[in-house]
Design a protein around this motif. Structure first.
Motif, PDB file in Angstrom:
ATOM      1  N   ASP A 117      -8.773   2.693  -2.609  1.00  0.00           N
ATOM      2  CA  ASP A 117      -7.449   2.108  -2.420  1.00  0.00           C
ATOM      3  C   ASP A 117      -7.550   0.838  -1.564  1.00  0.00           C
ATOM      4  OD1 ASP A 117      -4.314   2.884  -2.536  1.00  0.00           O
ATOM      5  OD2 ASP A 117      -4.793   1.975  -0.608  1.00  0.00           O
ATOM      6  N   ARG A 162      -6.738  -3.055  -2.575  1.00  0.00           N
ATOM      7  CA  ARG A 162      -5.805  -3.922  -1.850  1.00  0.00           C
ATOM      8  C   ARG A 162      -6.391  -5.316  -1.669  1.00  0.00           C
ATOM      9  NH1 ARG A 162      -3.125  -0.158   2.853  1.00  0.00           N
ATOM     10  NH2 ARG A 162      -3.095   1.691   1.555  1.00  0.00           N
ATOM     11  N   ALA A 196      -1.793  10.553  -3.311  1.00  0.00           N
ATOM     12  CA  ALA A 196      -2.234  10.187  -1.967  1.00  0.00           C
ATOM     13  C   ALA A 196      -1.781  11.216  -0.937  1.00  0.00           C
ATOM     14  CB  ALA A 196      -1.710   8.803  -1.595  1.00  0.00           C
ATOM     15  N   GLY A 250       0.831  -1.198   0.000  1.00  0.00           N
ATOM     16  CA  GLY A 250       0.000   0.000   0.000  1.00  0.00           C
ATOM     17  C   GLY A 250       0.868   1.252   0.000  1.00  0.00           C
ATOM     18  N   TYR A 251       0.297   2.363  -0.485  1.00  0.00           N
ATOM     19  CA  TYR A 251       1.055   3.611  -0.533  1.00  0.00           C
ATOM     20  C   TYR A 251       1.499   4.036   0.869  1.00  0.00           C
ATOM     21  CZ  TYR A 251      -2.834   6.338   1.409  1.00  0.00           C
ATOM     22  OH  TYR A 251      -3.789   6.850   2.245  1.00  0.00           O
ATOM     23  N   ASP A 252       0.743   3.566   1.894  1.00  0.00           N
ATOM     24  CA  ASP A 252       0.981   3.998   3.271  1.00  0.00           C
ATOM     25  C   ASP A 252       1.728   2.947   4.099  1.00  0.00           C
ATOM     26  OD1 ASP A 252      -0.977   2.096   3.332  1.00  0.00           O
ATOM     27  OD2 ASP A 252      -2.338   3.199   4.645  1.00  0.00           O
ATOM     28  N   TYR A 296       4.215   4.530   6.421  1.00  0.00           N
ATOM     29  CA  TYR A 296       3.548   5.407   7.396  1.00  0.00           C
ATOM     30  C   TYR A 296       2.862   4.573   8.490  1.00  0.00           C
ATOM     31  CZ  TYR A 296       3.377   8.693   3.298  1.00  0.00           C
ATOM     32  OH  TYR A 296       3.652   9.476   2.216  1.00  0.00           O
ATOM     33  N   ARG A 335       4.971  13.923  -1.409  1.00  0.00           N
ATOM     34  CA  ARG A 335       3.813  13.292  -0.762  1.00  0.00           C
ATOM     35  C   ARG A 335       3.403  14.008   0.512  1.00  0.00           C
ATOM     36  NH1 ARG A 335       6.214   7.763   0.787  1.00  0.00           N
ATOM     37  NH2 ARG A 335       7.763   9.244   1.529  1.00  0.00           N
ATOM     38  N   TYR A 395       1.132   8.019  -8.056  1.00  0.00           N
ATOM     39  CA  TYR A 395       0.035   7.613  -7.167  1.00  0.00           C
ATOM     40  C   TYR A 395       0.340   8.009  -5.722  1.00  0.00           C
ATOM     41  CZ  TYR A 395      -3.654   4.720  -5.141  1.00  0.00           C
ATOM     42  OH  TYR A 395      -4.764   4.295  -4.451  1.00  0.00           O
ATOM     43  N   ASP A 396       1.589   7.807  -5.306  1.00  0.00           N
ATOM     44  CA  ASP A 396       1.989   8.192  -3.950  1.00  0.00           C
ATOM     45  C   ASP A 396       1.785   9.697  -3.732  1.00  0.00           C
ATOM     46  OD1 ASP A 396       2.800   5.560  -3.478  1.00  0.00           O
ATOM     47  OD2 ASP A 396       4.843   5.958  -4.156  1.00  0.00           O
TER      48      ASP A 396
END
Lengths: 440, 467
Positions: free
Chosen positions: B421, B425, B121, A321-323, A326, B342, B117-118
């Motif tokens: 998103d 996933r 976000a 995931g992009y996070d 984080y 980001r 994409y990052d």
């Protein structure tokens, strides 16, 4: 034109006048230890509940009292804390503060790494420049103490825990030798890498031995040396071993008294590091820990703490995931991993540590835990949780008084105490600001 | 593989541009709207329609076919504009020459870069993609909207004025980064200029040649106008044409620069040749010469607080923007880094701490000011009726470290959404599980005699037939 230059010069001189006392250091000297009461402030002690309105008393370099109703000692200097918040100072456990000033183009200012691979007796504390401009800008952001560690060798030397105030390295030292840095060569004897921390030390296979073999041999020699020293101490008729500084320095490491700080990021690197430490009976602390959250259960099982320095990193794999980075602290918290958040930033940017913790809080870690991850938890991991990391009586008075949430980027520091001394908020940056903001 | 994807994407371009239809309307209700240019509006509705911000008010009615988003407790801000990026570029420096005004970033854009994409976000919607800083005059920039999933051509910001990258200081002299590869030389070579003196000379020489080139065309056109026959037109010069455009004010100069002296050199040279520098990029010591920058009319685009990583960055201070902004200089924060792209909201928030900017001033450094610097201030950068619907919905105030974007719109279309998103996933995990369970992907077991994976595939295996 000449007139303009003269005017500018005059303005510059006038502006610079109050700074004259600071020539020779970017960091104004902290005041004496005094008795101070910060009264009527919101207090965030980290251990225990937030006190909406209360008082913190500092004396003799220590926190004396914290509470809603506290007797203020007579003669104490009183700071009106109305509208302000009081926090314990933050700690970044993964810096080279004071050891490297300008890393590109000024090699003479870079002292964070020694020649060769076997430097366990090299001490960061003797390379730290108390007047580094990084010290001042970092502390005014609320980061009051850091671990400054060497790097670049397999056994890179001993890290120091320092307060970010003081005009000499000994004055800054909280624990001058707190951990030994081990940049573990790739397991399986792959030569040519200083370690997976990226230190880049050239590995020199001696007589066909891999760097890992050599490391094991050195640790074995150190054990034998310790045994011989102990034997001689018990029975002076036995031969006295010739003093060997490198082997002697490994004694506390092998006795499990001094932890080893091992840079490791991928799953396999972390597991190799833990396996090696267990085999050698060392006390490992993983530094970096990019993918630690993926093997959280493993780290819990092996009771290995992590200084996680990748909160603002990218996802490791393209289907993460992009996070992923984080949210990693929240994942580790849920799994019960012992961890702290480090900035992983070059020294000039260590001041951004609170925003790393803030990002973790934006992605699932509670704000309270985010604060613990940069105060109490790093202190506990390095065995100084009884001295630092919270506002509790008896602890070292590293205290930050802010006008808001200490993890927020919009928040400013109003008062700063390190080791119970009032630290002026001037820095190299405010000096330059003051000089040039008045130019017309 | 990436190259192939880029190629395919490029091939689709021609048909793709025309096929783009405006997104269906979206009504965002009860949001706290950070307009940036007109203050903060609480409990306010914003209608996105036809790719534009169609209405701002209270009690707005959703048009037919509109999706309504209840944004109670959420914040809406303009998409973040990053005036200095190297995202999407498959090449950064054409460093073999000191003047490479002929090369174009638009030729090397990779629309499949996942950092897009990052960045979405993180609420970023527009980038100024620039060349690196290896040479005094770099190449032509590309301003893009981050329409992830589209072709590079569809991402180019329609109508954005063209620009060009200049660079001064240590990166050009190569004192830190070493020699450069020079055509025809087997080994990397030192390259002129290797000092700040040489940089001034390279610029002076280039613009002198550009003026001569422009004059040759003027002479030619004058003679044609007089009716002269059988004239040979001057040879087109792809290096000098962009510099003529700079002289004519139709191409914006974005100049990488750190030290005050080198910035001042460029401003004085520009004054002499009669053009205005659009932005000083990085401009770390701009605070030392803020009045001179204001008088010239340049903007600055800087880091919030990066400093000290090399000698020419040692005097950088996080109060830079506070000084320049108060001197009247159009000032922005940029990332120059796909990671920081980001979280430019946090960089902007630092300006409140360092120098006491207001929230709106801080937000302007990552929105409207950048839009103006890129010549698209009438299109994006604030929440105003008629502007492009490039907006971002946040779960809290965007200047708080505890906040992050929920939905990012470009031209009214969703390019990032936190719920989508999450759903994606789950789909990815299912696909991964299916793939891992497939016969050819199973870990071979010793009982198969070590023949390895795919030793006994089913005759009708779809996996086999896909090879």
């Amino acid at each position: 034109m000449i007139r303009r230059i003269l005017t500018t010069l005059a303005v510059t001189l006038v502006a610079a006048a109050p700074l004259a006392a600071q020539l020779g250091s970017h960091n104004p000297e902290p005041g004496p230890r005094e008795t101070v009461a910060i009264r009527g402030a919101r207090i965030v002690p980290v251990v225990g509940e937030v006190i909406p309105v209360g008082t913190v008393v500092i004396a003799d370099g220590r926190i004396q009292a914290v509470g809603a109703t506290v007797t203020i000692p007579t003669g104490a200097r009183i700071i009106d804390g109305a509208g302000l918040s009081v926090y314990p100072g933050m700690m970044d456990a993964g810096t080279s503060m004071g050891l490297a000033e300008i890393t590109q183009g000024a090699a003479g200012t870079v002292d964070n790494s020694e020649t060769g691979n076997w430097n366990p007796n090299v001490q960061a504390i003797w390379g730290i420049d108390p007047h580094s401009a990084h010290v001042g800008v970092t502390r005014v952001a609320g980061v009051t103490h850091v671990i400054s560690h060497p790097s670049g060798s397999i056994l890179a030397g001993q890290a120091a825990l320092i307060n970010l105030a003081g005009y000499t390295a000994p004055a800054m030292a909280v624990v001058p030798r707190i951990a030994s840095v081990l940049e573990l060569p790739g397991a399986g004897g792959r030569g040519g890498r200083g370690g997976f921390g990226g230190g880049g030390a050239a590995a020199t296979p001696a007589s066909g031995m891999t760097p890992l073999d050599s490391l094991k041999q050195l640790l074995e020699d150190a054990r034998a040396y310790a045994k011989a020293v102990a034997a001689h101490a018990a029975d002076p008729s036995l031969p006295r071993p010739t003093t060997d500084l490198a082997l002697a320095s490994l004694g506390p490491v092998l006795a499990g008294e001094m932890p080893v700080l091992i840079p490791a990021n991928s799953e396999s690197q972390i597991k190799e590091a833990v396996a090696f430490a267990e085999e050698q009976k060392l006390r490992p602390i993983i530094m970096g820990g990019r993918d630690a959250w993926r093997i959280a259960a493993y780290l819990v099982e092996h009771k290995v703490p992590v200084i996680y320095e990748n909160t603002l990193g990218f996802p490791t794999y393209e289907d993460d995931g992009y996070d992923a980075a984080y949210a990693a602290p929240a994942r580790m918290r849920e799994a019960g991993v012992t961890f702290a958040i480090g900035s992983g930033e070059p020294n000039p940017d260590v001041r951004n540590l609170p925003y790393h913790a803030g990002m973790a809080a934006s992605f699932g870690l509670s704000p309270e835990d985010a604060l613990r991850a940069v105060t109490l938890w790093p202190a506990q991991i390095f065995g100084v949780g009884d001295r630092l990391g919270s506002l509790e009586p008896g602890k070292i008075a590293n205290v930050v008084v802010t006008d808001g949430d200490i993890l927020e980027a919009r928040t400013s520091t109003r008062y700063l105490f390190i080791d119970g001394r009032d630290v002026p908020l001037g820095t190299r940056h405010t000096d330059l600001y003051d000089i040039f903001k008045v130019r017309k | 593989m990436k190259t192939l994807a880029t190629l395919v994407a490029s091939l689709v371009v021609a048909s793709g541009v025309a096929a783009q239809a405006p997104a269906p309307p979206t009504l965002i209700t009860h949001a706290t709207v950070l307009t940036v240019t007109n203050g903060t509006l609480t409990d306010t509705d914003v209608l996105l329609q036809g790719g534009k911000i169609a209405a701002i008010g209270t009690g707005l009615r959703a048009p037919a076919g509109a999706t309504t988003i209840d944004a109670t407790g959420q914040y809406l801000m303009p998409g973040i504009i990053d005036p200095h990026s190297h995202m999407m570029s498959d090449a950064t420096n054409e460093g073999s020459l000191s003047v490479t005004s002929m090369v174009r970033i638009a030729d090397v854009l990779d629309p499949t870069d996942t950092h897009i994409y990052d960045a979405l976000a993180g609420g970023t919607t527009t980038l100024n993609i620039l060349h690196g800083s290896a040479n005094t005059i770099g190449g032509q920039n590309a301003v893009v909207k981050l329409k992830y999933g589209r072709t590079a051509a569809e991402m180019l910001f329609p109508g954005a004025p063209p620009g060009i990258k200049f660079a001064l200081g240590e990166n050009v002299t190569r004192k830190n980064s070493g020699r450069v590869i020079v055509v025809g030389q087997p080994q990397p070579q030192p390259r002129y200029p290797s000092s700040r003196m040489g940089q001034e000379e390279v610029l002076r020489d280039a613009f002198t040649r550009a003026i001569d080139y422009r004059r040759s065309w003027e002479d030619y056109r004058a003679r044609v106008a007089k009716g002269e026959k059988n004239l040979v037109a001057p040879r087109r010069d792809l290096e000098l044409e962009p510099l003529v455009e700079v002289l004519e004010g139709t191409r914006l100069v974005h100049a990488h620069s750190y030290r005050a002296d080198e910035m001042l050199m460029l401003l004085e040279l520009a004054d002499e040749f009669g053009f205005t520098v659009q932005t000083l990029q990085h401009a770390l010591e701009a605070y030392k010469i803020a009045p001179e920058i204001a008088r010239h009319g340049a903007g600055i685009s800087t880091f919030a607080d990066m400093w000290g990583y090399k000698i020419e960055a040692y005097d950088a201070i996080p109060y830079n923007v506070a000084v320049t902004m108060r001197a009247g200089v159009l000032s922005t924060i940029n990332s120059d880094d796909d990671g920081r792209a980001r979280r430019l909201n946090i960089d902007a928030a630092k300006l409140v701490r360092y120098g006491g900017l207001t929230d709106d001033e801080a937000l302007a450094t990552i929105t409207i000011n950048g839009a103006k610097q890129l010549g698209v201030g009438d299109r994006v950068g604030s929440i105003e009726v008629g502007k492009d619907a490039d907006v971002v919905l946040w779960n809290g105030h965007p200047l708080s470290v505890y906040s992050h974007p929920l939905t990012t719109f470009i031209d009214g279309e969703i390019f990032f959404d936190v719920e989508r998103d999450k759903a994606k996933r789950a789909a990815l995990e299912a696909e991964r599980a299916e793939l891992e369970a497939a016969e050819p992907n199973k870990v071979p077991t010793p009982s198969r005699g070590g023949a390895g994976r795919g030793a006994t595939p089913p005759a009708d295996s779809t996996w086999e037939s896909r090879r």
